[in-house]
Motif scaffolding. Structure first.
Motif, PDB file in Angstrom:
ATOM      1  N   GLY A 108       0.651  -1.260  -0.025  1.00 27.92           N
ATOM      2  CA  GLY A 108      -0.094   0.102   0.119  1.00 27.92           C
ATOM      3  C   GLY A 108       0.751   1.321   0.084  1.00 27.92           C
ATOM      4  N   PHE A 109       2.003   1.084  -0.124  1.00 28.37           N
ATOM      5  CA  PHE A 109       3.081   2.288  -0.083  1.00 28.37           C
ATOM      6  C   PHE A 109       3.996   2.442  -1.180  1.00 28.37           C
ATOM      7  CE2 PHE A 109       1.243   2.681   4.233  1.00 28.37           C
ATOM      8  CZ  PHE A 109       1.229   4.046   4.346  1.00 28.37           C
ATOM      9  N   PHE A 110       4.237   3.682  -1.790  1.00 32.41           N
ATOM     10  CA  PHE A 110       4.968   3.713  -2.996  1.00 32.41           C
ATOM     11  C   PHE A 110       6.270   3.862  -2.625  1.00 32.41           C
ATOM     12  CE2 PHE A 110       0.675   3.777  -4.750  1.00 32.41           C
ATOM     13  CZ  PHE A 110       0.730   3.207  -5.752  1.00 32.41           C
ATOM     14  N   GLY A 111       7.286   3.804  -3.661  1.00 35.61           N
ATOM     15  CA  GLY A 111       8.898   4.378  -3.638  1.00 35.61           C
ATOM     16  C   GLY A 111       9.149   4.584  -4.988  1.00 35.61           C
ATOM     17  N   ASP A 112       9.859   5.895  -5.146  1.00 34.54           N
ATOM     18  CA  ASP A 112      10.407   6.468  -6.338  1.00 34.54           C
ATOM     19  C   ASP A 112      11.616   6.924  -6.352  1.00 34.54           C
ATOM     20  OD1 ASP A 112       9.976   7.596  -8.926  1.00 34.54           O
ATOM     21  OD2 ASP A 112       8.439   9.215  -8.184  1.00 34.54           O
ATOM     22  N   GLY A 113      12.498   6.611  -7.339  1.00 38.85           N
ATOM     23  CA  GLY A 113      13.876   7.013  -7.442  1.00 38.85           C
ATOM     24  C   GLY A 113      14.365   7.122  -8.970  1.00 38.85           C
ATOM     25  N   ALA A 114      15.353   7.968  -9.144  1.00 34.61           N
ATOM     26  CA  ALA A 114      15.900   7.911 -10.458  1.00 34.61           C
ATOM     27  C   ALA A 114      17.468   8.282 -10.227  1.00 34.61           C
ATOM     28  CB  ALA A 114      15.315   9.162 -11.400  1.00 34.61           C
ATOM     29  N   ILE A 115      17.850   7.850 -11.503  1.00 33.42           N
ATOM     30  CA  ILE A 115      19.614   7.825 -11.490  1.00 33.42           C
ATOM     31  C   ILE A 115      19.864   8.237 -13.129  1.00 33.42           C
ATOM     32  CG2 ILE A 115      20.123   5.408 -11.481  1.00 33.42           C
ATOM     33  CD1 ILE A 115      22.461   6.130  -9.983  1.00 33.42           C
ATOM     34  N   THR A 116      20.940   8.919 -13.229  1.00 32.95           N
ATOM     35  CA  THR A 116      21.085   9.173 -14.975  1.00 32.95           C
ATOM     36  C   THR A 116      22.590   8.489 -14.740  1.00 32.95           C
ATOM     37  OG1 THR A 116      19.865  11.248 -15.056  1.00 32.95           O
ATOM     38  CG2 THR A 116      21.645  10.746 -16.560  1.00 32.95           C
ATOM     39  N   LEU A 117      22.786   7.843 -15.809  1.00 34.13           N
ATOM     40  CA  LEU A 117      24.286   7.111 -15.785  1.00 34.13           C
ATOM     41  C   LEU A 117      24.665   7.173 -17.144  1.00 34.13           C
ATOM     42  CD1 LEU A 117      22.813   3.568 -14.524  1.00 34.13           C
ATOM     43  CD2 LEU A 117      24.528   4.883 -13.355  1.00 34.13           C
ATOM     44  N   PRO A 118      26.044   7.394 -17.243  1.00 33.80           N
ATOM     45  CA  PRO A 118      26.755   7.207 -18.563  1.00 33.80           C
ATOM     46  C   PRO A 118      26.790   5.861 -19.424  1.00 33.80           C
ATOM     47  CG  PRO A 118      28.250   7.363 -16.876  1.00 33.80           C
ATOM     48  CD  PRO A 118      26.983   7.177 -16.312  1.00 33.80           C
ATOM     49  N   THR A 204       6.743  12.925   3.282  1.00 30.25           N
ATOM     50  CA  THR A 204       7.639  12.103   2.460  1.00 30.25           C
ATOM     51  C   THR A 204       7.499  12.735   1.158  1.00 30.25           C
ATOM     52  OG1 THR A 204       5.599  10.419   2.447  1.00 30.25           O
ATOM     53  CG2 THR A 204       7.720   9.992   3.972  1.00 30.25           C
ATOM     54  N   ILE A 205       8.638  13.056   0.741  1.00 25.85           N
ATOM     55  CA  ILE A 205       8.601  13.904  -0.609  1.00 25.85           C
ATOM     56  C   ILE A 205       9.611  13.057  -1.562  1.00 25.85           C
ATOM     57  CG2 ILE A 205       7.798  16.093   0.012  1.00 25.85           C
ATOM     58  CD1 ILE A 205      10.475  17.150   0.312  1.00 25.85           C
ATOM     59  N   ALA A 206       9.299  13.043  -2.971  1.00 25.83           N
ATOM     60  CA  ALA A 206      10.046  12.747  -3.751  1.00 25.83           C
ATOM     61  C   ALA A 206      10.587  13.907  -4.480  1.00 25.83           C
ATOM     62  CB  ALA A 206       9.314  11.923  -4.945  1.00 25.83           C
ATOM     63  N   ILE A 207      11.991  14.481  -4.390  1.00 28.31           N
ATOM     64  CA  ILE A 207      12.558  15.440  -4.911  1.00 28.31           C
ATOM     65  C   ILE A 207      13.709  14.705  -6.051  1.00 28.31           C
ATOM     66  CG2 ILE A 207      14.499  17.344  -4.248  1.00 28.31           C
ATOM     67  CD1 ILE A 207      14.008  16.738  -1.183  1.00 28.31           C
ATOM     68  N   GLU A 208      13.312  15.602  -7.108  1.00 27.03           N
ATOM     69  CA  GLU A 208      13.819  15.040  -8.372  1.00 27.03           C
ATOM     70  C   GLU A 208      14.052  16.206  -9.401  1.00 27.03           C
ATOM     71  OE1 GLU A 208      11.124  12.899 -10.983  1.00 27.03           O
ATOM     72  OE2 GLU A 208       9.330  13.297  -9.583  1.00 27.03           O
ATOM     73  N   PRO A 209      15.103  16.870  -9.149  1.00 28.22           N
ATOM     74  CA  PRO A 209      15.689  17.736 -10.321  1.00 28.22           C
ATOM     75  C   PRO A 209      15.685  17.400 -11.564  1.00 28.22           C
ATOM     76  CG  PRO A 209      17.355  17.313  -8.765  1.00 28.22           C
ATOM     77  CD  PRO A 209      16.206  16.537  -8.237  1.00 28.22           C
ATOM     78  N   MET A 210      15.207  17.933 -12.481  1.00 28.77           N
ATOM     79  CA  MET A 210      15.502  17.689 -14.139  1.00 28.77           C
ATOM     80  C   MET A 210      16.045  18.993 -14.573  1.00 28.77           C
ATOM     81  SD  MET A 210      11.554  16.411 -14.420  1.00 28.77           S
ATOM     82  CE  MET A 210      10.974  16.847 -12.470  1.00 28.77           C
ATOM     83  N   VAL A 211      17.200  18.714 -14.872  1.00 27.87           N
ATOM     84  CA  VAL A 211      18.202  19.783 -15.395  1.00 27.87           C
ATOM     85  C   VAL A 211      18.864  19.465 -16.855  1.00 27.87           C
ATOM     86  CG1 VAL A 211      20.347  20.671 -14.960  1.00 27.87           C
ATOM     87  CG2 VAL A 211      18.964  19.796 -13.086  1.00 27.87           C
ATOM     88  N   ASN A 212      18.440  20.618 -17.539  1.00 25.78           N
ATOM     89  CA  ASN A 212      18.868  20.771 -19.065  1.00 25.78           C
ATOM     90  C   ASN A 212      19.973  21.443 -19.212  1.00 25.78           C
ATOM     91  OD1 ASN A 212      16.219  19.363 -19.376  1.00 25.78           O
ATOM     92  ND2 ASN A 212      15.274  21.134 -20.512  1.00 25.78           N
ATOM     93  N   SER A 233      19.002  19.842 -26.603  1.00 28.73           N
ATOM     94  CA  SER A 233      20.278  19.547 -25.631  1.00 28.73           C
ATOM     95  C   SER A 233      20.111  18.501 -24.521  1.00 28.73           C
ATOM     96  CB  SER A 233      20.598  21.059 -24.975  1.00 28.73           C
ATOM     97  OG  SER A 233      19.530  21.175 -24.035  1.00 28.73           O
ATOM     98  N   PRO A 234      21.071  17.704 -24.124  1.00 22.96           N
ATOM     99  CA  PRO A 234      20.731  16.748 -23.287  1.00 22.96           C
ATOM    100  C   PRO A 234      20.191  17.231 -21.706  1.00 22.96           C
ATOM    101  CG  PRO A 234      23.079  17.083 -23.478  1.00 22.96           C
ATOM    102  CD  PRO A 234      22.444  18.090 -24.411  1.00 22.96           C
ATOM    103  N   SER A 235      19.705  16.304 -21.085  1.00 19.79           N
ATOM    104  CA  SER A 235      18.751  16.495 -19.775  1.00 19.79           C
ATOM    105  C   SER A 235      19.450  15.431 -18.994  1.00 19.79           C
ATOM    106  CB  SER A 235      17.685  16.621 -20.193  1.00 19.79           C
ATOM    107  OG  SER A 235      16.837  17.098 -18.978  1.00 19.79           O
ATOM    108  N   ALA A 236      19.374  15.813 -17.607  1.00 17.14           N
ATOM    109  CA  ALA A 236      19.727  14.748 -16.421  1.00 17.14           C
ATOM    110  C   ALA A 236      18.897  14.806 -15.331  1.00 17.14           C
ATOM    111  CB  ALA A 236      21.289  14.870 -15.869  1.00 17.14           C
ATOM    112  N   HIS A 237      18.557  13.723 -14.776  1.00 22.48           N
ATOM    113  CA  HIS A 237      17.277  13.594 -13.838  1.00 22.48           C
ATOM    114  C   HIS A 237      17.988  12.522 -12.499  1.00 22.48           C
ATOM    115  CE1 HIS A 237      13.306  11.556 -13.103  1.00 22.48           C
ATOM    116  NE2 HIS A 237      13.279  12.593 -12.196  1.00 22.48           N
ATOM    117  N   PHE A 238      17.969  13.222 -11.328  1.00 24.78           N
ATOM    118  CA  PHE A 238      18.191  12.226 -10.176  1.00 24.78           C
ATOM    119  C   PHE A 238      16.960  12.507  -9.367  1.00 24.78           C
ATOM    120  CE2 PHE A 238      22.356  12.577 -12.043  1.00 24.78           C
ATOM    121  CZ  PHE A 238      22.838  11.630 -11.714  1.00 24.78           C
ATOM    122  N   GLU A 239      16.424  11.449  -8.357  1.00 21.73           N
ATOM    123  CA  GLU A 239      15.634  11.503  -7.652  1.00 21.73           C
ATOM    124  C   GLU A 239      15.646  10.574  -6.327  1.00 21.73           C
ATOM    125  OE1 GLU A 239      11.991  10.037  -9.218  1.00 21.73           O
ATOM    126  OE2 GLU A 239      10.628  10.814  -7.780  1.00 21.73           O
TER     127      GLU A 239
END
Ligand code: MG
Length: 261
Positions: A108-118, A204-212, A233-239
């Motif tokens: 019943g509970f969520f998790g969320d995360g992101a990573i940008t990799l080369p 509880t917050i998902a912090i997720e900069p999306m940067v161009n 142009s490229p964009s990156a995202h971490f969360e």
């Protein structure tokens, strides 16, 4: 309405978030030239289900009847794709940067995360873009203290990104998370320190900069999901999913830290 979680609920969320981070660890060695993106997606879905959880993005509705629900477990966004890339049979290529966004639901509970990799070796400006985005996430997390306005998080992210010559996406933001994938409050990556709700213990917050790399402006593909930079142009995202505890911010997802991007 911002829902504050009890310590028991946080423990349940920890498990959903643990699975998110384990998916990232599982996939990292496979982010290399020649990997089929749909194979990453299949690995992630199998792992999530084997852990007694559900993929949170698969079947997610945008709310628009004209757009099909999201068809995959992962959002995989390559180069100029900002977020919500749909996994396909396309192969990863050397020099790309790839954001992998994972959402899970368990008990019943969520998790969320992101990573940008080369993908193998990438040019130095793409590396700088990824590093600044990850640093900006941690600048924001450092401000996620009880008693601060949410705007302190937003402003810290924006300041770090813009002082490095990049831009923060305006059209998409982070979010509260808990019994729903997306709860209040919205967590923008831009703003003023005194604005927004006051952070309280139990949020509880998902912090997720999306940067161009270039303009902050984006457009959406005809599929209704995939967000791209308007200038190509490229964009990156971490969360990370973050718990506001009485002692300050606690990472519930832990797929990387400020030293080990
Ligand atoms: Mg999110």
């Amino acid at each position: 309405m911002i829902y504050r979680k009890s310590e028991e609920e946080i423990e349940v969320m920890r498990e959903s978030c643990r699975i998110v981070s384990d998916v990232h660890r599982l996939l990292m060695p496979h982010v290399k030239p020649g990997t089929r993106i749909s194979d990453l997606d299949a690995m992630a879905e199998d792992f999530i289900r084997a852990n007694g959880a559900e993929p949170a993005f698969k079947g997610y509705s945008s709310g628009s009847t004209s757009i099909a629900s999201f068809p995959a477990t992962l959002c995989v966004s390559v180069d100029d794709e900002v977020v919500h890339g749909i996994p396909s049979n396309r192969l990863l290529e050397r020099g790309q940067i790839v954001s992998i966004d994972v959402g899970t639901e368990k008990n019943g509970f969520f998790g969320d995360g992101a990573i940008t990799l080369p993908v193998d070796s990438v040019d130095s400006e793409k590396l700088r873009l990824m590093n600044v985005t990850r640093e900006a996430l941690f600048r924001g997390i450092d401000k996620a203290q009880p008693g601060n306005h949410l705007g302190a998080v937003s402003a810290a992210i924006q300041e770090h990104v813009e002082s490095n010559g990049f831009s923060v996406v305006r059209d998409l933001v982070g979010h509260g998370i808990g019994r729903k994938l997306h709860e209040e409050p919205a967590v923008p990556n831009f703003g003023k320190p005194g604005n927004g709700p006051v952070l309280e213990v139990g949020m509880t917050i998902a912090i997720e900069p999306m940067v161009n790399y270039g303009t902050f402006r984006v457009r959406v593909d005809a599929n209704g999901w995939t967000v791209r930079t308007r200038d190509g142009s490229p964009s990156a995202h971490f969360e990370h999913t973050v718990y506001i505890s009485k002692d300050g911010p606690v990472l519930l997802t832990n797929h990387f830290d400020r030293e080990n991007g």
